[in-house]
Design a protein around this motif. Structure first.
Motif, mmCIF file in Angstrom:
data_model
loop_
_atom_site.group_PDB
_atom_site.id
_atom_site.type_symbol
_atom_site.label_atom_id
_atom_site.label_comp_id
_atom_site.label_asym_id
_atom_site.label_seq_id
_atom_site.Cartn_x
_atom_site.Cartn_y
_atom_site.Cartn_z
ATOM 1 N N VAL A 24 0.822 -1.210 0.017
ATOM 2 C CA VAL A 24 0.039 0.050 -0.194
ATOM 3 C C VAL A 24 0.783 1.214 0.033
ATOM 4 O O VAL A 24 1.834 1.330 0.830
ATOM 5 N N ARG A 25 0.625 2.082 -1.116
ATOM 6 C CA ARG A 25 1.549 3.230 -1.117
ATOM 7 C C ARG A 25 0.878 4.468 -0.416
ATOM 8 O O ARG A 25 -0.404 4.946 -1.301
ATOM 9 N N PRO A 26 1.065 5.001 0.367
ATOM 10 C CA PRO A 26 0.088 6.412 0.871
ATOM 11 C C PRO A 26 0.519 7.591 -0.277
ATOM 12 O O PRO A 26 1.920 7.717 -0.673
ATOM 13 N N ALA A 27 -0.526 8.432 -0.242
ATOM 14 C CA ALA A 27 -0.423 9.601 -1.069
ATOM 15 C C ALA A 27 0.463 10.602 -0.163
ATOM 16 O O ALA A 27 -0.027 10.813 0.983
ATOM 17 N N GLY A 28 1.449 11.314 -0.716
ATOM 18 C CA GLY A 28 1.792 12.315 -0.224
ATOM 19 C C GLY A 28 0.948 13.481 0.223
ATOM 20 O O GLY A 28 1.221 13.754 1.369
ATOM 21 N N GLU A 29 0.250 13.761 -0.629
ATOM 22 C CA GLU A 29 -0.813 14.595 -0.787
ATOM 23 C C GLU A 29 -2.004 14.018 -1.305
ATOM 24 O O GLU A 29 -1.996 13.333 -2.351
ATOM 25 N N PRO A 30 -3.187 14.077 -0.792
ATOM 26 C CA PRO A 30 -4.502 13.734 -1.199
ATOM 27 C C PRO A 30 -4.662 14.196 -2.768
ATOM 28 O O PRO A 30 -4.316 15.395 -3.089
ATOM 29 N N LEU A 31 -4.843 13.264 -3.782
ATOM 30 C CA LEU A 31 -4.991 13.622 -5.080
ATOM 31 C C LEU A 31 -6.725 13.742 -5.332
ATOM 32 O O LEU A 31 -7.386 12.557 -5.242
ATOM 33 N N PRO A 32 -6.862 14.851 -6.178
ATOM 34 C CA PRO A 32 -8.420 15.019 -6.371
ATOM 35 C C PRO A 32 -8.766 13.746 -7.431
ATOM 36 O O PRO A 32 -7.996 13.895 -8.466
ATOM 37 N N ILE A 33 -9.885 13.003 -7.040
ATOM 38 C CA ILE A 33 -10.435 12.284 -8.063
ATOM 39 C C ILE A 33 -11.984 12.132 -8.164
ATOM 40 O O ILE A 33 -12.587 12.711 -7.566
ATOM 41 N N THR A 34 -12.414 11.249 -9.193
ATOM 42 C CA THR A 34 -13.720 11.079 -9.345
ATOM 43 C C THR A 34 -13.662 9.545 -9.231
ATOM 44 O O THR A 34 -12.824 8.974 -9.933
ATOM 45 N N ALA A 35 -14.789 8.817 -8.549
ATOM 46 C CA ALA A 35 -14.530 7.605 -8.533
ATOM 47 C C ALA A 35 -16.099 6.956 -8.679
ATOM 48 O O ALA A 35 -17.035 7.584 -8.188
ATOM 49 N N TRP A 36 -16.147 5.681 -9.104
ATOM 50 C CA TRP A 36 -17.541 4.985 -9.121
ATOM 51 C C TRP A 36 -17.418 4.245 -8.111
ATOM 52 O O TRP A 36 -16.456 3.492 -7.700
ATOM 53 N N ILE A 37 -18.474 4.276 -7.132
ATOM 54 C CA ILE A 37 -18.772 3.447 -5.883
ATOM 55 C C ILE A 37 -19.889 2.691 -5.852
ATOM 56 O O ILE A 37 -20.732 3.065 -6.755
ATOM 57 N N HIS A 38 -19.955 1.547 -5.198
ATOM 58 C CA HIS A 38 -21.117 0.725 -5.296
ATOM 59 C C HIS A 38 -21.674 0.833 -3.797
ATOM 60 O O HIS A 38 -21.064 0.440 -2.910
ATOM 61 N N THR A 39 -22.902 1.012 -3.457
ATOM 62 C CA THR A 39 -23.534 0.911 -2.267
ATOM 63 C C THR A 39 -24.899 0.310 -2.494
ATOM 64 O O THR A 39 -25.220 -0.466 -3.481
ATOM 65 N N ARG A 40 -25.627 0.092 -1.330
ATOM 66 C CA ARG A 40 -26.725 -0.491 -1.420
ATOM 67 C C ARG A 40 -27.918 -0.304 -2.197
ATOM 68 O O ARG A 40 -28.704 -0.785 -2.802
#
Length: 88
Positions: A24-40
């Protein structure tokens, strides 16, 4: 100012360690992203930041449609890096 957390019943499904792998490689700084997530309730495209990643997956902090904060490990191909806004 405190940000409300996504309730357990509405959180994104998260991959487990056997799925996302190592190292697991931690980000030095959080990188802005868009992501597909799956919920109920189905799939959602959310804005967020990448906090860490492996070869297969990304740990994201996302904001749902109600402005609440959630966290999940998602497959890498479900994530797209966002470019900074002009003037930011």
């Amino acid at each position: 100012m405190s940000v409300e957390q996504v309730p357990l019943s509405e959180q994104a499904y998260s991959l487990g360690p056997a799925q996302y792998g190592t190292p697991v490689r931690p980000a030095g700084e959080p990188l802005p992203i868009t992501a597909w997530i799956h919920t109920r309730k189905g799939h959602q495209l959310v804005d967020g930041v990448a906090l860490a990643w492996t070869e297969k997956a990304v740990r994201v902090r996302y904001v749902d449609g109600h402005g609440r904060e959630g966290f999940a490990w998602v497959w890498a191909n479900a994530v797209t890096r966002r470019l900074p806004s002009v003037g930011a």
